[in-house]
Motif scaffolding. Structure first.
Motif, PDB file in Angstrom:
ATOM      1  N   UNK A 192       0.832  -1.207   0.000  1.00 34.78           N
ATOM      2  CA  UNK A 192       0.000   0.000   0.000  1.00 34.78           C
ATOM      3  C   UNK A 192       0.870   1.261   0.000  1.00 34.78           C
ATOM      4  N   UNK A 193       1.959   1.229   0.799  1.00 37.78           N
ATOM      5  CA  UNK A 193       2.855   2.385   0.840  1.00 37.78           C
ATOM      6  C   UNK A 193       3.598   2.555  -0.478  1.00 37.78           C
ATOM      7  N   UNK A 194       3.962   1.440  -1.110  1.00 38.11           N
ATOM      8  CA  UNK A 194       4.661   1.510  -2.394  1.00 38.11           C
ATOM      9  C   UNK A 194       3.768   2.103  -3.477  1.00 38.11           C
ATOM     10  N   UNK A 195       2.460   1.809  -3.405  1.00 39.08           N
ATOM     11  CA  UNK A 195       1.527   2.346  -4.398  1.00 39.08           C
ATOM     12  C   UNK A 195       1.383   3.859  -4.288  1.00 39.08           C
ATOM     13  N   UNK A 196       1.661   4.393  -3.087  1.00 47.16           N
ATOM     14  CA  UNK A 196       1.535   5.836  -2.876  1.00 47.16           C
ATOM     15  C   UNK A 196       2.762   6.614  -3.355  1.00 47.16           C
ATOM     16  N   UNK A 197       3.819   5.908  -3.748  1.00 45.36           N
ATOM     17  CA  UNK A 197       5.043   6.590  -4.173  1.00 45.36           C
ATOM     18  C   UNK A 197       4.810   7.377  -5.461  1.00 45.36           C
ATOM     19  N   UNK A 198       5.212   8.661  -5.508  1.00 46.75           N
ATOM     20  CA  UNK A 198       5.065   9.443  -6.740  1.00 46.75           C
ATOM     21  C   UNK A 198       5.902   8.835  -7.857  1.00 46.75           C
ATOM     22  N   UNK A 199       5.316   8.707  -9.036  1.00 42.95           N
ATOM     23  CA  UNK A 199       6.014   8.120 -10.178  1.00 42.95           C
ATOM     24  C   UNK A 199       6.363   9.151 -11.248  1.00 42.95           C
ATOM     25  N   UNK A 200       5.900  10.357 -11.082  1.00 42.89           N
ATOM     26  CA  UNK A 200       6.221  11.416 -12.030  1.00 42.89           C
ATOM     27  C   UNK A 200       6.286  12.739 -11.273  1.00 42.89           C
ATOM     28  N   UNK A 201       6.832  13.744 -11.924  1.00 45.32           N
ATOM     29  CA  UNK A 201       7.015  15.036 -11.267  1.00 45.32           C
ATOM     30  C   UNK A 201       5.683  15.686 -10.901  1.00 45.32           C
ATOM     31  N   UNK A 202       4.667  15.463 -11.710  1.00 41.40           N
ATOM     32  CA  UNK A 202       3.382  16.093 -11.439  1.00 41.40           C
ATOM     33  C   UNK A 202       2.692  15.512 -10.218  1.00 41.40           C
ATOM     34  N   UNK A 203       3.172  14.369  -9.697  1.00 35.52           N
ATOM     35  CA  UNK A 203       2.594  13.755  -8.507  1.00 35.52           C
ATOM     36  C   UNK A 203       3.338  14.123  -7.227  1.00 35.52           C
ATOM     37  N   UNK A 204       4.463  14.810  -7.350  1.00 36.36           N
ATOM     38  CA  UNK A 204       5.292  15.108  -6.178  1.00 36.36           C
ATOM     39  C   UNK A 204       4.721  16.268  -5.376  1.00 36.36           C
ATOM     40  N   UNK A 205       4.864  16.231  -4.051  1.00 35.15           N
ATOM     41  CA  UNK A 205       4.403  17.355  -3.216  1.00 35.15           C
ATOM     42  C   UNK A 205       5.260  18.589  -3.457  1.00 35.15           C
ATOM     43  N   UNK A 206       4.735  19.735  -3.084  1.00 34.56           N
ATOM     44  CA  UNK A 206       5.408  20.999  -3.367  1.00 34.56           C
ATOM     45  C   UNK A 206       6.787  21.108  -2.721  1.00 34.56           C
ATOM     46  N   UNK A 207       6.910  20.654  -1.460  1.00 37.31           N
ATOM     47  CA  UNK A 207       8.182  20.822  -0.773  1.00 37.31           C
ATOM     48  C   UNK A 207       9.294  19.997  -1.412  1.00 37.31           C
ATOM     49  N   UNK A 208       8.968  18.764  -1.809  1.00 35.54           N
ATOM     50  CA  UNK A 208       9.967  17.925  -2.475  1.00 35.54           C
ATOM     51  C   UNK A 208      10.323  18.500  -3.838  1.00 35.54           C
ATOM     52  N   UNK A 209       9.305  18.973  -4.557  1.00 37.52           N
ATOM     53  CA  UNK A 209       9.544  19.553  -5.880  1.00 37.52           C
ATOM     54  C   UNK A 209      10.430  20.789  -5.783  1.00 37.52           C
ATOM     55  N   UNK A 210      10.159  21.631  -4.783  1.00 42.14           N
ATOM     56  CA  UNK A 210      10.965  22.834  -4.595  1.00 42.14           C
ATOM     57  C   UNK A 210      12.409  22.470  -4.265  1.00 42.14           C
ATOM     58  N   UNK A 211      12.607  21.466  -3.436  1.00 39.47           N
ATOM     59  CA  UNK A 211      13.946  21.037  -3.076  1.00 39.47           C
ATOM     60  C   UNK A 211      14.709  20.548  -4.311  1.00 39.47           C
ATOM     61  N   UNK A 212      14.042  19.770  -5.148  1.00 39.26           N
ATOM     62  CA  UNK A 212      14.688  19.257  -6.355  1.00 39.26           C
ATOM     63  C   UNK A 212      14.991  20.386  -7.335  1.00 39.26           C
ATOM     64  N   UNK A 213      14.094  21.374  -7.403  1.00 38.21           N
ATOM     65  CA  UNK A 213      14.324  22.511  -8.299  1.00 38.21           C
ATOM     66  C   UNK A 213      15.532  23.315  -7.855  1.00 38.21           C
ATOM     67  N   UNK A 214      15.657  23.524  -6.558  1.00 35.73           N
ATOM     68  CA  UNK A 214      16.806  24.268  -6.033  1.00 35.73           C
ATOM     69  C   UNK A 214      18.096  23.509  -6.278  1.00 35.73           C
ATOM     70  N   UNK A 215      18.035  22.192  -6.275  1.00 36.47           N
ATOM     71  CA  UNK A 215      19.220  21.374  -6.502  1.00 36.47           C
ATOM     72  C   UNK A 215      19.599  21.292  -7.971  1.00 36.47           C
ATOM     73  N   UNK A 216      18.785  21.874  -8.858  1.00 31.31           N
ATOM     74  CA  UNK A 216      19.158  21.950 -10.265  1.00 31.31           C
ATOM     75  C   UNK A 216      18.445  20.988 -11.182  1.00 31.31           C
ATOM     76  N   UNK A 217      17.431  20.273 -10.702  1.00 33.27           N
ATOM     77  CA  UNK A 217      16.685  19.350 -11.561  1.00 33.27           C
ATOM     78  C   UNK A 217      15.783  20.173 -12.487  1.00 33.27           C
ATOM     79  N   UNK A 218      16.074  20.157 -13.792  1.00 35.91           N
ATOM     80  CA  UNK A 218      15.325  20.995 -14.718  1.00 35.91           C
ATOM     81  C   UNK A 218      13.885  20.532 -14.876  1.00 35.91           C
TER      82      UNK A 218
END
Length: 234
Positions: free
Chosen positions: A37-63
């Motif tokens: 059940x927990x594995x099914x909740x894992x984001x599989x694309x960028x559009x599924x990621x929460x804002x805080x994780x997305x912001x962190x990845x953007x700051x780290x240089x992920x285009x």
């Protein structure tokens, strides 16, 4: 030297309770495993990621994360869905890449020149027909006896008389340019690529003023000059 180390090791073992050591050793076997059940909740694309994780990845240089961050900025400002934000996002991408054919011309010329020079250098030094023809029209040096031009290395020794000065000069020129670039960066002066991306970001911010400048600049400066395709299904 070995005796003091052995004494230190014995003293440390006495201070650390054996139960603690056993507990640490057995931690790996009792680690909690992720459920289905927990594995099914894992984001599989960028559009599924929460804002805080997305912001962190953007700051780290992920285009890709920066692109998704820009899409969410469009959604928040224009009050549209993810799908409805795609045309505006595409328009921003196209505007950001406007004029790339001209602005990237120095890179393309440099790339083509470097490849041609790398390929031509070998026959210019080791091929007897090329060396003799070049010598006849541009150098006019005395040609050695045929017995001294029987191998590629002998031909190279003859051609090196005039190939060494230009190759050495070009190498020294490139070394000086590299050193000058390093000093520009130490002074905080932007070289051509950084300056180009900075001006391109300023132009994008000016053309789309209603969106957050920081989000636009992050996307623009990370967008490659090669103009790679944007995956809309991220």
């Amino acid at each position: 030297m070995a005796a003091p180390l052995a004494n230190l090791a014995r003293a440390l073992r006495k201070k650390v309770p054996q139960a603690t050591v056993k507990a640490r050793a057995s931690t790996g076997s009792h680690a909690k495993m992720i459920t289905v059940e927990e594995a099914k909740k894992m984001p599989r694309s960028y559009c599924e990621m929460p804002n805080d994780i997305l912001l962190m990845m953007a700051v780290m240089g992920d285009q890709d994360a920066r692109e998704e961050r820009l899409i969410r900025e469009i959604m928040a400002v224009d009050l549209v869905s993810w799908e409805e934000a795609q045309p505006t996002f595409r328009a921003i991408v196209d505007y950001n890449r406007k004029g790339l054919m001209i602005t990237t011309l120095p890179y393309k010329v440099g790339l083509a020149s470097a490849l041609v020079a790398a390929v031509v250098a070998f026959p210019m030094v080791f091929d007897i027909n090329t060396v003799l023809a070049f010598n006849q029209f541009y150098v006019t040096a005395d040609v050695p006896e045929p017995k001294d031009l029987e191998t590629a290395l002998e031909v190279g020794s003859f051609a090196w008389n005039w190939m060494e000065p230009p190759l050495g000069t070009v190498s020294f020129f490139l070394l000086c340019c590299s050193f000058a670039r390093a000093q520009l960066e130490n002074l905080g002066i932007k070289p051509y690529t950084s300056s180009l991306k900075h001006r391109r970001a300023d132009r994008l911010i000016k053309n789309f003023p209603k969106y957050n400048p920081s989000v636009l600049r992050s996307f623009s400066e990370g967008d490659p000059l090669s103009g790679r395709a944007v995956d809309k299904t991220r």
